[in-house]
Design a protein around this motif. Structure first.
Motif, PDB file in Angstrom:
ATOM      1  N   UNK A   1       0.900  -0.939   0.033  1.00 31.08           N
ATOM      2  CA  UNK A   1      -0.171   0.076  -0.092  1.00 31.08           C
ATOM      3  C   UNK A   1       1.015   1.196  -0.060  1.00 31.08           C
ATOM      4  N   UNK A   2       0.280   2.476  -0.162  1.00 33.39           N
ATOM      5  CA  UNK A   2       1.171   3.564  -0.489  1.00 33.39           C
ATOM      6  C   UNK A   2       0.398   4.836  -0.086  1.00 33.39           C
ATOM      7  N   UNK A   3       0.801   5.822   0.093  1.00 34.85           N
ATOM      8  CA  UNK A   3       0.343   7.208   0.243  1.00 34.85           C
ATOM      9  C   UNK A   3       1.287   8.325  -0.299  1.00 34.85           C
ATOM     10  N   UNK A   4       0.721   9.293  -0.563  1.00 32.08           N
ATOM     11  CA  UNK A   4       1.532  10.652  -0.681  1.00 32.08           C
ATOM     12  C   UNK A   4       1.531  11.761   0.452  1.00 32.08           C
ATOM     13  N   UNK A   5       2.889  12.090   0.729  1.00 29.93           N
ATOM     14  CA  UNK A   5       2.959  13.493   1.316  1.00 29.93           C
ATOM     15  C   UNK A   5       3.166  14.526   0.448  1.00 29.93           C
ATOM     16  N   UNK A   6       2.217  15.477   0.489  1.00 34.41           N
ATOM     17  CA  UNK A   6       2.298  16.652  -0.350  1.00 34.41           C
ATOM     18  C   UNK A   6       3.007  17.741   0.406  1.00 34.41           C
ATOM     19  N   UNK A   7       3.803  18.818  -0.161  1.00 36.54           N
ATOM     20  CA  UNK A   7       4.538  19.669   0.588  1.00 36.54           C
ATOM     21  C   UNK A   7       4.814  20.932  -0.319  1.00 36.54           C
ATOM     22  N   UNK A   8       4.695  22.130   0.089  1.00 39.40           N
ATOM     23  CA  UNK A   8       5.098  23.480  -0.626  1.00 39.40           C
ATOM     24  C   UNK A   8       6.256  23.099  -1.115  1.00 39.40           C
ATOM     25  N   UNK A   9       6.527  23.508  -2.705  1.00 38.45           N
ATOM     26  CA  UNK A   9       7.926  23.458  -3.209  1.00 38.45           C
ATOM     27  C   UNK A   9       8.689  24.793  -2.767  1.00 38.45           C
ATOM     28  N   UNK A  10       9.993  24.571  -2.649  1.00 37.59           N
ATOM     29  CA  UNK A  10      10.523  26.028  -2.040  1.00 37.59           C
ATOM     30  C   UNK A  10      11.063  26.601  -3.335  1.00 37.59           C
ATOM     31  N   UNK A  11      10.566  27.740  -3.773  1.00 34.35           N
ATOM     32  CA  UNK A  11      10.943  28.496  -4.699  1.00 34.35           C
ATOM     33  C   UNK A  11      11.509  29.856  -4.409  1.00 34.35           C
ATOM     34  N   UNK A  12      11.852  29.810  -3.339  1.00 37.95           N
ATOM     35  CA  UNK A  12      12.311  31.198  -2.666  1.00 37.95           C
ATOM     36  C   UNK A  12      13.678  31.517  -3.013  1.00 37.95           C
ATOM     37  N   UNK A  13      14.388  30.701  -3.531  1.00 40.69           N
ATOM     38  CA  UNK A  13      15.536  30.667  -3.546  1.00 40.69           C
ATOM     39  C   UNK A  13      16.634  30.852  -2.611  1.00 40.69           C
ATOM     40  N   UNK A  14      15.998  30.857  -1.373  1.00 43.64           N
ATOM     41  CA  UNK A  14      16.849  30.521  -0.032  1.00 43.64           C
ATOM     42  C   UNK A  14      17.018  29.102   0.253  1.00 43.64           C
ATOM     43  N   UNK A  15      17.693  29.011   1.385  1.00 45.74           N
ATOM     44  CA  UNK A  15      18.142  27.396   1.876  1.00 45.74           C
ATOM     45  C   UNK A  15      16.849  26.777   2.237  1.00 45.74           C
ATOM     46  N   UNK A  16      15.731  27.414   2.798  1.00 46.19           N
ATOM     47  CA  UNK A  16      14.516  26.971   3.321  1.00 46.19           C
ATOM     48  C   UNK A  16      14.740  26.153   4.580  1.00 46.19           C
ATOM     49  N   UNK A  17      13.778  25.296   5.034  1.00 48.02           N
ATOM     50  CA  UNK A  17      13.786  24.273   6.127  1.00 48.02           C
ATOM     51  C   UNK A  17      14.157  22.823   5.607  1.00 48.02           C
ATOM     52  N   UNK A  18      15.169  22.526   5.981  1.00 46.34           N
ATOM     53  CA  UNK A  18      15.844  21.128   5.608  1.00 46.34           C
ATOM     54  C   UNK A  18      15.241  20.090   6.578  1.00 46.34           C
ATOM     55  N   UNK A  19      14.425  19.156   5.853  1.00 46.51           N
ATOM     56  CA  UNK A  19      14.077  18.144   6.672  1.00 46.51           C
ATOM     57  C   UNK A  19      14.850  16.828   6.648  1.00 46.51           C
TER      58      UNK A  19
END
Length: 224
Positions: free
Chosen positions: A163-181
């Protein structure tokens, strides 16, 4: 985000890539039992001391006894093997599932990570509902993931089925380093024990010091 038909096609088409990242359900534990409790786990897990399984840089992991060392492939028999006393198939236990995650992002608007749960316990088991998912960030913080509200379709997984499921998340288009998971904490539906797998995708955008947009998951759906 809704788990649309196009998303379902992407989920099924990319499971071959996800399978290459798989470690088995009893593939290893680690000593990092810091007490993280995924948001989707039943509340009893806090008092029961839900056990964390091993982390994996490959984006895959599986359940095992605490303190075990990752050794590659093996299968966990889990608890409650076979059918329940009422003749119904019992739930898929964490220790019976191979869990892996793959980046299936196809555009620069919305990111998609697909999490696969493969039955490796040697018996039929049932899966029904949403997994519990939390995301660990590099700074040590934990981000909870909301359910997207899509309907649940119970399914029986034979040995080797997934079985499977998707995690959707906002894509980082800011040009910055963003939040690293760094990691995904996955608690299979109706279970309390979770698996830690490596986050396989990019960073999240940042707004005023916090991640922007929504993190959502869909229900676990049988593949094939």
């Amino acid at each position: 985000m809704r788990f649309k038909n196009a998303r379902r096609t992407t989920l099924f088409a990319t499971l071959g890539l996800a399978a290459a990242l798989t470690l088995t359900a009893c593939g290893g534990g680690d000593d990092d039992t810091s007490g993280d409790t995924p948001s989707g786990a039943p509340s009893s897990s806090a008092s029961a001391g839900a056990t964390e399984t091993g982390a994996s840089d490959s984006g895959s992991s599986g359940g095992s006894d605490a303190g075990a060392t990752a050794t590659g492939s093996a299968t966990g028999t889990g608890a409650g093997a076979g059918s329940g006393s009422d003749g119904k198939t019992s739930i898929c236990r964490t220790d019976e599932l191979e869990v892996n995650a793959a980046d299936n992002t196809t555009d620069k608007k919305e990111g998609v990570v697909t999490v696969q749960l493969k039955n490796a316990g040697g018996r039929d088991c049932s899966i029904n509902g949403y997994a519990g998912v939390d995301l660990k960030a590099a700074d040590g913080s934990t981000l909870s993931v909301e359910r997207n509200g899509e309907p649940v379709y119970p399914a029986v997984l034979k040995n080797g089925d997934s079985a499977a499921f998707n995690i959707t998340f906002p894509y980082n288009n800011s040009g910055g380093s963003g939040v690293r998971l760094t990691d995904i904490l996955v608690t299979p539906p109706n279970e309390t024990k979770y698996v830690r797998v490596a986050w396989p995708a990019g960073t999240l955008p940042v707004t005023d010091g916090s991640s922007s947009g929504k993190l959502q998951i869909g229900p676990a759906t049988r593949v094939g």
